[in-house]
Design a protein around this motif. Sequence first.
Motif, PDB file in Angstrom:
ATOM      1  N   GLY A 482       0.834  -1.204   0.000  1.00 21.00           N
ATOM      2  CA  GLY A 482       0.000   0.000   0.000  1.00 21.00           C
ATOM      3  C   GLY A 482       0.867   1.251   0.000  1.00 21.00           C
ATOM      4  N   ALA A 483       1.967   1.209   0.764  1.00 23.69           N
ATOM      5  CA  ALA A 483       2.871   2.370   0.837  1.00 23.69           C
ATOM      6  C   ALA A 483       3.543   2.618  -0.519  1.00 23.69           C
ATOM      7  CB  ALA A 483       3.920   2.140   1.922  1.00 23.69           C
ATOM      8  N   GLN A 484       3.948   1.523  -1.193  1.00 21.93           N
ATOM      9  CA  GLN A 484       4.582   1.683  -2.515  1.00 21.93           C
ATOM     10  C   GLN A 484       3.581   2.225  -3.543  1.00 21.93           C
ATOM     11  OE1 GLN A 484       5.969  -2.350  -2.852  1.00 21.93           O
ATOM     12  NE2 GLN A 484       8.079  -1.817  -2.265  1.00 21.93           N
ATOM     13  N   PHE A 493       3.245  13.766  -9.437  1.00 18.97           N
ATOM     14  CA  PHE A 493       3.316  15.226  -9.286  1.00 18.97           C
ATOM     15  C   PHE A 493       4.756  15.726  -9.393  1.00 18.97           C
ATOM     16  CE2 PHE A 493      -0.327  13.574  -6.962  1.00 18.97           C
ATOM     17  CZ  PHE A 493      -1.354  14.263  -7.582  1.00 18.97           C
ATOM     18  N   THR A 494       4.883  16.987  -9.766  1.00 18.42           N
ATOM     19  CA  THR A 494       6.196  17.618  -9.810  1.00 18.42           C
ATOM     20  C   THR A 494       6.683  17.867  -8.377  1.00 18.42           C
ATOM     21  OG1 THR A 494       5.170  19.791  -9.864  1.00 18.42           O
ATOM     22  CG2 THR A 494       5.697  18.810 -11.976  1.00 18.42           C
ATOM     23  N   GLY A 495       7.967  18.019  -8.231  1.00 19.96           N
ATOM     24  CA  GLY A 495       8.516  18.430  -6.936  1.00 19.96           C
ATOM     25  C   GLY A 495       9.220  17.334  -6.174  1.00 19.96           C
ATOM     26  N   GLY A 496       8.987  16.085  -6.540  1.00 22.65           N
ATOM     27  CA  GLY A 496       9.622  14.991  -5.809  1.00 22.65           C
ATOM     28  C   GLY A 496      10.993  14.663  -6.356  1.00 22.65           C
ATOM     29  N   SER A 517      -4.446  16.485  -2.965  1.00 25.01           N
ATOM     30  CA  SER A 517      -4.495  17.911  -2.638  1.00 25.01           C
ATOM     31  C   SER A 517      -3.465  18.626  -3.497  1.00 25.01           C
ATOM     32  CB  SER A 517      -4.171  18.095  -1.154  1.00 25.01           C
ATOM     33  OG  SER A 517      -3.712  19.418  -0.936  1.00 25.01           O
ATOM     34  N   THR A 518      -3.925  19.623  -4.256  1.00 27.76           N
ATOM     35  CA  THR A 518      -2.983  20.354  -5.099  1.00 27.76           C
ATOM     36  C   THR A 518      -2.014  21.173  -4.245  1.00 27.76           C
ATOM     37  OG1 THR A 518      -4.627  22.101  -5.294  1.00 27.76           O
ATOM     38  CG2 THR A 518      -4.501  20.531  -7.109  1.00 27.76           C
ATOM     39  N   GLY A 519      -2.469  21.608  -3.057  1.00 23.17           N
ATOM     40  CA  GLY A 519      -1.645  22.490  -2.237  1.00 23.17           C
ATOM     41  C   GLY A 519      -0.703  21.770  -1.289  1.00 23.17           C
ATOM     42  N   ALA A 520      -0.967  20.496  -1.026  1.00 24.15           N
ATOM     43  CA  ALA A 520      -0.131  19.762  -0.059  1.00 24.15           C
ATOM     44  C   ALA A 520       1.260  19.558  -0.629  1.00 24.15           C
ATOM     45  CB  ALA A 520      -0.777  18.416   0.258  1.00 24.15           C
ATOM     46  N   PRO A 521       2.273  19.473   0.240  1.00 26.23           N
ATOM     47  CA  PRO A 521       3.636  19.253  -0.271  1.00 26.23           C
ATOM     48  C   PRO A 521       3.775  17.869  -0.887  1.00 26.23           C
ATOM     49  CG  PRO A 521       3.602  19.160   2.124  1.00 26.23           C
ATOM     50  CD  PRO A 521       2.224  19.574   1.696  1.00 26.23           C
ATOM     51  N   TRP A 522       4.779  17.768  -1.792  1.00 18.85           N
ATOM     52  CA  TRP A 522       5.041  16.485  -2.417  1.00 18.85           C
ATOM     53  C   TRP A 522       5.302  15.442  -1.334  1.00 18.85           C
ATOM     54  CZ3 TRP A 522       8.251  12.386  -2.856  1.00 18.85           C
ATOM     55  CH2 TRP A 522       8.089  11.570  -3.983  1.00 18.85           C
ATOM     56  N   GLY A 523       4.716  14.261  -1.471  1.00 17.42           N
ATOM     57  CA  GLY A 523       4.885  13.203  -0.481  1.00 17.42           C
ATOM     58  C   GLY A 523       3.661  13.043   0.399  1.00 17.42           C
ATOM     59  N   SER A 524       2.847  14.102   0.464  1.00 14.71           N
ATOM     60  CA  SER A 524       1.608  13.955   1.237  1.00 14.71           C
ATOM     61  C   SER A 524       0.417  14.536   0.487  1.00 14.71           C
ATOM     62  CB  SER A 524       1.765  14.592   2.618  1.00 14.71           C
ATOM     63  OG  SER A 524       2.248  15.907   2.486  1.00 14.71           O
ATOM     64  N   LYS A 525       0.457  14.381  -0.820  1.00 15.95           N
ATOM     65  CA  LYS A 525      -0.655  14.876  -1.638  1.00 15.95           C
ATOM     66  C   LYS A 525      -1.819  13.886  -1.683  1.00 15.95           C
ATOM     67  CE  LYS A 525       1.807  17.914  -4.847  1.00 15.95           C
ATOM     68  NZ  LYS A 525       0.927  19.064  -4.708  1.00 15.95           N
ATOM     69  N   VAL A 526      -1.491  12.585  -1.630  1.00 17.16           N
ATOM     70  CA  VAL A 526      -2.504  11.548  -1.873  1.00 17.16           C
ATOM     71  C   VAL A 526      -3.057  11.027  -0.552  1.00 17.16           C
ATOM     72  CG1 VAL A 526      -2.847   9.230  -2.828  1.00 17.16           C
ATOM     73  CG2 VAL A 526      -1.446  10.906  -4.068  1.00 17.16           C
ATOM     74  N   SER A 527      -4.387  10.905  -0.486  1.00 17.82           N
ATOM     75  CA  SER A 527      -5.016  10.366   0.725  1.00 17.82           C
ATOM     76  C   SER A 527      -6.280   9.602   0.346  1.00 17.82           C
ATOM     77  CB  SER A 527      -5.367  11.507   1.687  1.00 17.82           C
ATOM     78  OG  SER A 527      -6.291  12.382   1.064  1.00 17.82           O
ATOM     79  N   ASN A 528      -6.852   8.945   1.351  1.00 17.12           N
ATOM     80  CA  ASN A 528      -8.161   8.290   1.199  1.00 17.12           C
ATOM     81  C   ASN A 528      -8.160   7.263   0.062  1.00 17.12           C
ATOM     82  OD1 ASN A 528     -10.758   7.928   2.099  1.00 17.12           O
ATOM     83  ND2 ASN A 528     -11.643   9.454   0.715  1.00 17.12           N
TER      84      ASN A 528
END
Length: 598
Positions: A482-484, A493-496, A517-528
């Motif tokens: 799941g983490a991978q 996304f860009t930025g990573g 979330s478009t505003g969240a930093p790279w690495g924590s954009k994806v949830s749920n």
Amino acid sequence: MMSRSFQRLALAGALAGAGLLLATGPAEAGNKPPKTVPVRLLALNDFHGNLEPPTGSSGRMVDENGATVEAGGAAYIATHLKQLSDKNTLKVAQGDLIGATPLISAAYHDEPSVEFLGKVGVTASAVGNHEFDEGYSELRRIMRGGCHPVDGCSPAGEWKGADYTYLGANVIFKRPNASAEKDALTAFGGQDTASLRALLKDYGIPALPPVTVRWMNGVPVGFIGLVTQSTPNIVTSEGIKDLEFIDEVKAANVASRLLKLVGVKAQVVLVHEGDQVTAGQSPDACSAQPGAGNRIATQVDAEVDMILSGHSHQAYLCTVTDPQGGKRLYSQGGSFGRVITKVDFQVDVRTRDVVRSSVVADNQVVTRTVTPDPEIAEFVKTWKDRVAPVANKPIGRITADVTNTASASGESSLGNLIADGQLAAARTGGNAQIALMNPGGVRASLAYAGSAAGEGDGVVTYGEAFTVQPFNNLLQAVTLTGAQLKTVLEQQFTGGPNAQPFTKILQPSSNLTYTYSTGAPWGSKVSNLKIDGVGVTDSQTIRVAANNFLVGGGDAFLAFKDGADLWSGPLDIDAFAAYFAANPSITPPVPDHITVTP
Ligand SMILES: [Zn+2]
């Protein structure tokens, strides 16, 4: 034997040995203007096998007057090339001539396209990233001839090899390769072997001819071929596993020295890398945003006289400054055979260098208002007839247009449909639970009206499906935690690390939902993240279906390479066709699996 181009270069070397090159005779008396001879180049890039006139927006072009006109098609290209040719003309290209091609070309491993380009007199081309779509060994077969190792000979018989030379100065073998090194050294034999060996030591052993020389009006013109160094990120890794794609500027500068070593000072870079322009601009304008192409155009050695580019499918004519402050041309000619770049210049017969002030370039739109060349029209018809039984076979129906237009989340209806088809094909055998499709691999939309004559009733033919999925990628499945999986989705996304140049939303199968979330930093954009409505934990394992391009870490989705228990299934196009067979009337999926938050 390395290739014919090495032979040609060896010929240049032999002529140099005979004192015909750069003879330093007594100084000429007086201040007579230098005697010069004319050379014309006609250049194409990113043809992508468009033997038939491309349709839709791919077949339209803004011309010099700002009008949008229909453009492209092999028979029209042939007519325009004839009209633009004079006795001083050399025809060249900048790669992606093959790969991601319509079925008429792809069904025969692009032999028809390569034959066409030879027929109209193309003499040298840079390789593009798409020349590697079927791997390096298949590219070598296209260059040298022979029948396909799996599919055998085409209906035209044994493939004779390309009539033009493919160049790739920045394509280097990863490991020392004694036979290739011997090829390179032998081909340059008679020249300064010690300095050549030193050059190769610093540079590596080229996997393709780096340069080729053509004589025109008694002067040699050297061509250096380059391909985007990003090729490993955008081509299936297995086929290029022995190759390294080194910095274009570094390679070009070595190649330029090679040419100089044999006295060739009129030097042209053909590079499959380019920049973006302002939409709707004249093909002769220069609004190219300085990017990867501009870097090469400004940084390669000042000995190089002009840079003809490709890859970004844009048309532009720019004048850039070389490292010594000289002006030189940096151009591109759109894509799909819609534009021919004409470059006229004079070469000083004494110095054998290009008179920079004489360079005049013009992008010529390949209009369809001219008479199509009858011989090429017949050639295209022959292949069209051959492929017709395959192309026109109905595979299913759609109830409305299924488009590859991205919704606000970045999904498209067609992307979702392909992913659903991949999941269906990879469930048995691959035990897949979800599927992800790269958006760049969804090459066209499926129109309800269809493209074949007598359609208009939602029938989808194999040819239309192939236009959407032209890569012949293998469908695969791997196990990710799941983490991978979450990392894969962050890599959209860009930025990573190893960042995307722009956001690339993978097209999910219908049973995969999540929020970004478009505003969240790279690495924590994806949830749920949910599969079939059930939340995904970091430690659970998930079987993920995708094409072999993504599974190999393509498009910078490197987390895919951490996948375990690889399963390889059918070709992606076959999986897509099978999905139509199992679901004879398909309603376009609603691209709403991903929720976007600020
Ligand atoms: Zn390209």
